[in-house]
Design a protein around this motif. Structure first.
Motif, PDB file in Angstrom:
ATOM      1  N   ARG A 108    -124.636 -13.549  92.238  1.00 57.77           N
ATOM      2  CA  ARG A 108    -125.201 -14.627  93.180  1.00 57.77           C
ATOM      3  C   ARG A 108    -125.089 -14.009  94.642  1.00 57.77           C
ATOM      4  O   ARG A 108    -125.624 -14.209  95.746  1.00 57.77           O
ATOM      5  CB  ARG A 108    -124.604 -15.805  93.353  1.00 57.77           C
ATOM      6  N   THR A 109    -124.089 -13.025  94.634  1.00 63.20           N
ATOM      7  CA  THR A 109    -123.637 -12.535  96.022  1.00 63.20           C
ATOM      8  C   THR A 109    -124.153 -11.215  96.038  1.00 63.20           C
ATOM      9  O   THR A 109    -124.234 -10.415  97.134  1.00 63.20           O
ATOM     10  CB  THR A 109    -122.228 -12.432  96.392  1.00 63.20           C
ATOM     11  N   ASN A 110    -124.735 -10.615  95.006  1.00 62.94           N
ATOM     12  CA  ASN A 110    -125.249  -9.260  95.009  1.00 62.94           C
ATOM     13  C   ASN A 110    -124.316  -8.402  95.322  1.00 62.94           C
ATOM     14  O   ASN A 110    -124.368  -7.090  95.977  1.00 62.94           O
ATOM     15  CB  ASN A 110    -126.653  -9.184  95.887  1.00 62.94           C
ATOM     16  N   CYS A 111    -123.033  -8.286  94.711  1.00 56.42           N
ATOM     17  CA  CYS A 111    -121.955  -7.721  95.113  1.00 56.42           C
ATOM     18  C   CYS A 111    -121.168  -7.450  94.055  1.00 56.42           C
ATOM     19  O   CYS A 111    -120.525  -8.406  93.210  1.00 56.42           O
ATOM     20  CB  CYS A 111    -121.270  -8.459  96.244  1.00 56.42           C
ATOM     21  N   SER A 112    -120.695  -6.184  93.428  1.00 56.36           N
ATOM     22  CA  SER A 112    -119.991  -6.016  92.215  1.00 56.36           C
ATOM     23  C   SER A 112    -118.598  -6.336  92.191  1.00 56.36           C
ATOM     24  O   SER A 112    -118.051  -6.392  93.332  1.00 56.36           O
ATOM     25  CB  SER A 112    -120.176  -4.367  91.776  1.00 56.36           C
ATOM     26  N   PRO A 113    -117.887  -6.498  91.216  1.00 56.69           N
ATOM     27  CA  PRO A 113    -116.512  -6.903  90.908  1.00 56.69           C
ATOM     28  C   PRO A 113    -115.580  -5.720  91.793  1.00 56.69           C
ATOM     29  O   PRO A 113    -114.911  -6.462  92.439  1.00 56.69           O
ATOM     30  CB  PRO A 113    -116.353  -6.810  89.625  1.00 56.69           C
ATOM     31  N   GLU A 114    -116.103  -4.409  91.666  1.00 60.03           N
ATOM     32  CA  GLU A 114    -115.546  -3.491  92.248  1.00 60.03           C
ATOM     33  C   GLU A 114    -115.343  -3.720  93.865  1.00 60.03           C
ATOM     34  O   GLU A 114    -114.369  -3.629  94.583  1.00 60.03           O
ATOM     35  CB  GLU A 114    -115.829  -2.027  92.099  1.00 60.03           C
ATOM     36  N   ILE A 115    -116.537  -4.251  94.404  1.00 58.67           N
ATOM     37  CA  ILE A 115    -116.599  -4.201  95.758  1.00 58.67           C
ATOM     38  C   ILE A 115    -115.838  -5.620  96.126  1.00 58.67           C
ATOM     39  O   ILE A 115    -115.089  -5.724  97.339  1.00 58.67           O
ATOM     40  CB  ILE A 115    -117.999  -4.686  96.412  1.00 58.67           C
ATOM     41  N   ILE A 116    -115.756  -6.757  95.420  1.00 57.77           N
ATOM     42  CA  ILE A 116    -114.928  -7.739  95.710  1.00 57.77           C
ATOM     43  C   ILE A 116    -113.314  -7.292  95.648  1.00 57.77           C
ATOM     44  O   ILE A 116    -112.820  -7.848  96.823  1.00 57.77           O
ATOM     45  CB  ILE A 116    -115.179  -8.970  94.531  1.00 57.77           C
ATOM     46  N   GLN A 117    -113.139  -6.556  94.915  1.00 58.58           N
ATOM     47  CA  GLN A 117    -111.801  -6.308  94.671  1.00 58.58           C
ATOM     48  C   GLN A 117    -111.503  -5.214  96.040  1.00 58.58           C
ATOM     49  O   GLN A 117    -110.365  -5.462  96.873  1.00 58.58           O
ATOM     50  CB  GLN A 117    -111.518  -4.829  93.650  1.00 58.58           C
ATOM     51  N   MET A 118    -112.374  -4.485  96.770  1.00 56.82           N
ATOM     52  CA  MET A 118    -112.254  -3.709  98.047  1.00 56.82           C
ATOM     53  C   MET A 118    -112.182  -4.654  99.074  1.00 56.82           C
ATOM     54  O   MET A 118    -111.358  -4.555  99.973  1.00 56.82           O
ATOM     55  CB  MET A 118    -113.181  -2.687  97.829  1.00 56.82           C
ATOM     56  N   ILE A 119    -112.876  -5.835  98.977  1.00 54.20           N
ATOM     57  CA  ILE A 119    -112.950  -6.697 100.053  1.00 54.20           C
ATOM     58  C   ILE A 119    -111.449  -7.284 100.346  1.00 54.20           C
ATOM     59  O   ILE A 119    -110.978  -7.423 101.352  1.00 54.20           O
ATOM     60  CB  ILE A 119    -113.835  -7.869  99.994  1.00 54.20           C
ATOM     61  N   LYS A 120    -110.996  -7.655  99.073  1.00 49.90           N
ATOM     62  CA  LYS A 120    -109.727  -8.302  98.944  1.00 49.90           C
ATOM     63  C   LYS A 120    -108.623  -7.405  99.529  1.00 49.90           C
ATOM     64  O   LYS A 120    -107.745  -7.724 100.257  1.00 49.90           O
ATOM     65  CB  LYS A 120    -109.076  -8.282  97.652  1.00 49.90           C
ATOM     66  N   LYS A 121    -108.679  -6.066  99.058  1.00 49.15           N
ATOM     67  CA  LYS A 121    -107.748  -5.063  99.763  1.00 49.15           C
ATOM     68  C   LYS A 121    -107.886  -5.061 101.229  1.00 49.15           C
ATOM     69  O   LYS A 121    -106.879  -5.023 101.978  1.00 49.15           O
ATOM     70  CB  LYS A 121    -107.841  -3.807  99.130  1.00 49.15           C
ATOM     71  N   ASP A 122    -108.970  -4.930 101.650  1.00 47.79           N
ATOM     72  CA  ASP A 122    -109.244  -4.816 103.212  1.00 47.79           C
ATOM     73  C   ASP A 122    -108.890  -5.799 103.961  1.00 47.79           C
ATOM     74  O   ASP A 122    -108.225  -5.807 105.039  1.00 47.79           O
ATOM     75  CB  ASP A 122    -110.936  -4.342 103.501  1.00 47.79           C
ATOM     76  N   ILE A 123    -108.980  -7.165 103.669  1.00 47.84           N
ATOM     77  CA  ILE A 123    -108.567  -8.219 104.299  1.00 47.84           C
ATOM     78  C   ILE A 123    -107.256  -8.314 104.206  1.00 47.84           C
ATOM     79  O   ILE A 123    -106.453  -8.331 105.380  1.00 47.84           O
ATOM     80  CB  ILE A 123    -109.177  -9.459 103.430  1.00 47.84           C
ATOM     81  N   MET A 124    -106.307  -7.990 103.228  1.00 52.73           N
ATOM     82  CA  MET A 124    -104.935  -7.866 103.235  1.00 52.73           C
ATOM     83  C   MET A 124    -104.598  -6.877 103.990  1.00 52.73           C
ATOM     84  O   MET A 124    -103.578  -7.185 104.896  1.00 52.73           O
ATOM     85  CB  MET A 124    -104.554  -7.609 101.873  1.00 52.73           C
TER      86      MET A 124
END
Lengths: 85, 270
Positions: free
Chosen positions: A31-47
């Motif tokens: 739905r977001t057109n965004c892979s699980p890896e990218i979701i992990q990277m977003i998490k890391k970056d936000i933190m």
């Protein structure tokens, strides 16, 4: 509907629940057109960004894409208590 | 007032054709005038499921190309007063029809029928585009499997983009014994994840295999027959609680709520 990738494949989990967890992750990335890896990277970056300015409890952070009608990023980032002398 | 419904799924083999045939039969039993249209050009199947394969003279492409009139291609199901089939063409491909032509056909059928059921081919290409062109509402069939639900989600997104409303989900091939042991996603799980209204759930049942083998509609008193009858009633706007298929302690002991509507009573009351 918060879920974590870490506890996804624990051994005593029923296969129905495993299917459910896999599906949730799949649908979010579809739905977001965004892979699980990218979701992990977003998490890391936000933190990383938040921790530049305040001391946060990295082990207890929950950052996930959730969905109600539309997907959104949910973040629960506990701030470490500052102990004054 | 007539309604055009497309039965679709994305993934193949989840039971669209069987659902279309039996929904048509269920509505016809309730004295509705129904036509089911096989829109899967090149892979004709609905006629076989309905047991009408030996009666085909003209087909969908013949109507669209003007080789025959709609009336000539319609096959009447002898078991019902008002159930008709428009078969698909076996030797043509999807490019023989355009969405605009399908819309014209469904508009013509609206004049005479209460329900027009379009059996959609699998996939999201031209065949799907053709099938949804004239539809007012959609029934998305899925099974409780990751791959089928993922495809259903994709289809729901595409249908919403085309402003087809409502879009309802049918969960097919539920195996209650596996749901109970935790080895299959439940109706609630699927509803929770997809966020689409569920209009019915149908258990995996040997009766379906037998009926399909014979080319006859499901017995309306069989469990899957009842489940599909309930769907047909919900399509007409009735509020029917969901059946519970769990096999322990008496078959229909527990009936659970579909939404937060009242849901008391026993099986016979449904």
């Amino acid at each position: 509907m918060v879920f974590s990738i870490n506890n996804m494949f624990s051994k005593n989990k029923k296969s129905g629940d495993i299917a459910k967890d896999r599906l949730k992750i799949l649908l979010i990335s579809d739905r977001t057109n965004c892979s699980p890896e990218i979701i992990q990277m977003i998490k890391k970056d936000i933190m990383y960004v938040v921790s530049k300015y305040i001391d946060i409890d990295k082990d207890k952070c929950i950052i996930d894409i959730e969905k109600s009608k539309k997907p959104y990023i949910f973040a629960n980032i506990p701030i470490k208590e500052v102990k004054y002398k | 007032m007539s309604e055009v419904m497309v039965v679709t799924s994305g993934k193949g083999g989840v039971g669209k054709t069987t659902m279309s045939a039996n929904l048509g039969a269920a509505l016809a039993r309730q004295k509705k005038k129904v036509v089911v249209v096989d829109t899967d050009i090149g892979l004709r199947n609905l006629d076989v499921v309905m047991g009408l394969e030996n009666q085909i003279v003209y087909n969908l492409v013949d109507i669209i190309e003007g080789t025959c009139r709609v009336r000539q291609a319609l096959i009447k199901d002898p078991r019902f007063d008002d159930l008709y089939l428009i078969p698909s063409a076996q030797t043509r491909d999807k490019s023989a029809v355009t969405p605009e032509q399908m819309r014209m056909l469904t508009d013509e059928l609206r004049m005479e029928y209460d329900y027009i059921i379009l059996d959609c081919p699998a996939g999201i290409e031209q065949g799907f585009r053709n099938a949804i062109a004239g539809a007012d509402r959609a029934l998305v069939v899925t099974t409780p499997e990751v791959s089928a639900i993922r495809d259903a989600d994709r289809i729901v997104g595409l249908l919403e983009k085309e402003c087809i409303k409502p879009v309802n989900l049918i969960i097919n091939r539920i195996r209650p014994e596996l749901v109970e042991t935790g080895d299959m996603m439940s109706v609630e799980d699927v509803m929770d994840i997809l966020g689409v209204d569920i209009i019915g759930a149908v258990p995996d049942d040997v009766e379906i295999v037998i009926a399909t083998n014979k080319g006859i509609p499901l017995d309306e008193n069989s469990i899957p027959g009842q489940a599909i009858k309930n769907i047909s009633l919900r399509i007409q706007g009735e509020e029917i609680p969901m059946m519970n298929f769990s096999k322990d302690k008496g078959f229909f002991k527990k009936i659970f709520k579909m939404s937060n509507k009242r849901a008391q009573g026993d099986f016979n009351g449904i």
